[in-house]
Design a protein around this motif. Structure first.
Motif, mmCIF file in Angstrom:
data_model
loop_
_atom_site.group_PDB
_atom_site.id
_atom_site.type_symbol
_atom_site.label_atom_id
_atom_site.label_comp_id
_atom_site.label_asym_id
_atom_site.label_seq_id
_atom_site.Cartn_x
_atom_site.Cartn_y
_atom_site.Cartn_z
ATOM 1 N N TYR A 178 0.826 -1.209 0.000
ATOM 2 C CA TYR A 178 0.000 0.000 0.000
ATOM 3 C C TYR A 178 0.864 1.265 0.000
ATOM 4 O O TYR A 178 0.646 2.170 -0.817
ATOM 5 N N TYR A 179 1.827 1.324 0.900
ATOM 6 C CA TYR A 179 2.656 2.531 0.986
ATOM 7 C C TYR A 179 3.505 2.714 -0.273
ATOM 8 O O TYR A 179 3.707 3.836 -0.741
ATOM 9 N N TYR A 180 3.987 1.611 -0.821
ATOM 10 C CA TYR A 180 4.763 1.687 -2.071
ATOM 11 C C TYR A 180 3.897 2.247 -3.197
ATOM 12 O O TYR A 180 4.323 3.127 -3.950
ATOM 13 N N ALA A 181 2.663 1.758 -3.283
ATOM 14 C CA ALA A 181 1.727 2.246 -4.312
ATOM 15 C C ALA A 181 1.379 3.705 -4.085
ATOM 16 O O ALA A 181 1.312 4.501 -5.033
ATOM 17 N N HIS A 182 1.154 4.067 -2.824
ATOM 18 C CA HIS A 182 0.756 5.441 -2.517
ATOM 19 C C HIS A 182 1.875 6.427 -2.852
ATOM 20 O O HIS A 182 1.619 7.531 -3.347
#
Length: 359
Positions: A178-182
């Motif tokens: 999630y954080y990588y995508a965000h």
């Protein structure tokens, strides 16, 4: 016989002394062993007290005392004692070359993480030999270091930390994804962001968050049918109530680009009810009504979209004039044609509007 009796007495005294010392050391080692057993059974409170008792004994082996200090600091960590940070730092400073110091640094970094002291987290993690950590600890290291970097606005390095664990089997991989995508989304790397957000569509933690980002990326990529497909569920979900005006706006503009003007008008009206449309939104709504031959509503919203002198306003004036003609309001039509003619953003409209004004 007298000397023999004295010799036997001295010998017995010596042997008793040796026995007492052996017993003393045995009792000490037993104290340490019992403390470690309590620690292994996660009875940290009693283990802490017993390690402290061991460290306060007058005689102790150096190696065991070092281990006792280490385990005592870990007990303080698990018990969330106020002096846990101090005890871990004391061990690290006192025994910098000890094999356990690397793990002590790991726990100290976690204490800082819990206290949101992200600069201290990063300074401590940078002292750790990551290869000496277990696989589980390495995953935790990458994730928490990534969060600390994110909190200190170092997006590039945060992304690298999340990348290390997002596709491996560990307790943090979904959060890391999630954080990588965000971060990719913030950096406008939309294809990368989309690829990773899609992995979380069925995840219980993120399934109520990522569809919005997926829809917005599709919108940016001009994939308008995909936007509509994704947002059908978002509109029904109360979780997205705060973003509903924006979602309805995306839906409306997607229908507009697909030349489906009736659902476009419905979506933009809903968006307008939740939050007033800007000039462009009013123009799109007006044009949709215009295409549906609803000239009354078209005129209403064309009038709201002529606030600035730009190509949008020129188009709005021109179509507004035609709406007035539909109602035989020739004076209003004349003024609207004049408004379109004096703006030179689209020469063909300027020329045609001037002709109709003169006519």
């Amino acid at each position: 016989m007298k000397y023999l009796a004295i010799f036997i007495f001295l010998l017995n005294t010596f042997l008793l002394s040796i026995a007492q010392k052996t017993l003393y050391y045995t009792d000490e080692n037993g104290l340490f062993k019992k403390a470690t057993e309590l620690f292994e059974n996660k009875d940290y409170s009693n283990a802490y007290q017993m390690f402290e008792k061991y460290l306060n004994t007058p005689l102790k082996e150096t190696l065991l005392s070092t281990d006792a200090q280490y385990f005592k600091s870990l007990c303080a960590y698990y018990l969330e004692n106020k002096d846990a940070e101090q005890q871990l730092k004391l061990f690290i400073e006192k025994y910098p070359e000890n094999t356990r110091t690397n793990i002590a640094l790991f726990y100290l970094a976690d204490l800082y993480f819990k206290k949101k002291k992200y600069d201290d987290v990063l300074k401590t993690y940078n002292k750790i030999e990551i290869e000496e950590l277990s696989k589980a600890q390495q995953a935790e290291y990458h994730f928490k270091k990534g969060i600390a970097l994110l909190e200190t606005n170092d997006l590039a390095n945060a992304s690298s930390e999340f990348y290390e664990i997002k596709d491996t089997d560990n307790p943090y991989y979904q959060h890391a994804t999630y954080y990588y995508a965000h971060i990719a989304y913030q950096q406008k790397k939309y294809e990368t962001a989309l690829e990773n957000f899609l992995k979380l569509k069925k995840n219980s933690t993120y399934s109520s968050i990522v569809p919005y980002y997926i829809a917005h990326i599709y919108f940016i990529q001009n994939k308008y049918q995909e936007v509509i497909d994704v947002t059908n569920q978002l509109i029904k979900d109360s979780v997205f109530y705060q973003k509903l005006p924006e979602i309805q706006r995306m839906v409306g503009e997607s229908y507009f680009n697909l030349k489906q003007y009736k659902p476009c008008a419905e979506a933009l009206e809903k968006s307008n009810q939740l939050s007033a449309l800007d000039n462009q939104g009013n123009y799109l709504l007006a044009y949709s009504y215009y295409q549906n031959k609803d000239y009354s509503n078209a005129a209403k919203y064309f009038e709201k979209s002529v606030g600035k002198d730009d190509s949008l306003a020129q188009n709005a004036w021109y179509h507004l004039a035609d709406c007035y003609l539909q109602f035989n309001q020739k004076d209003k039509a004349k003024n609207a044609f004049y408004g379109a003619s004096k703006l030179n953003y689209i020469p063909s409209i300027s020329e045609n509007a001037l002709f109709n004004f003169a006519k």
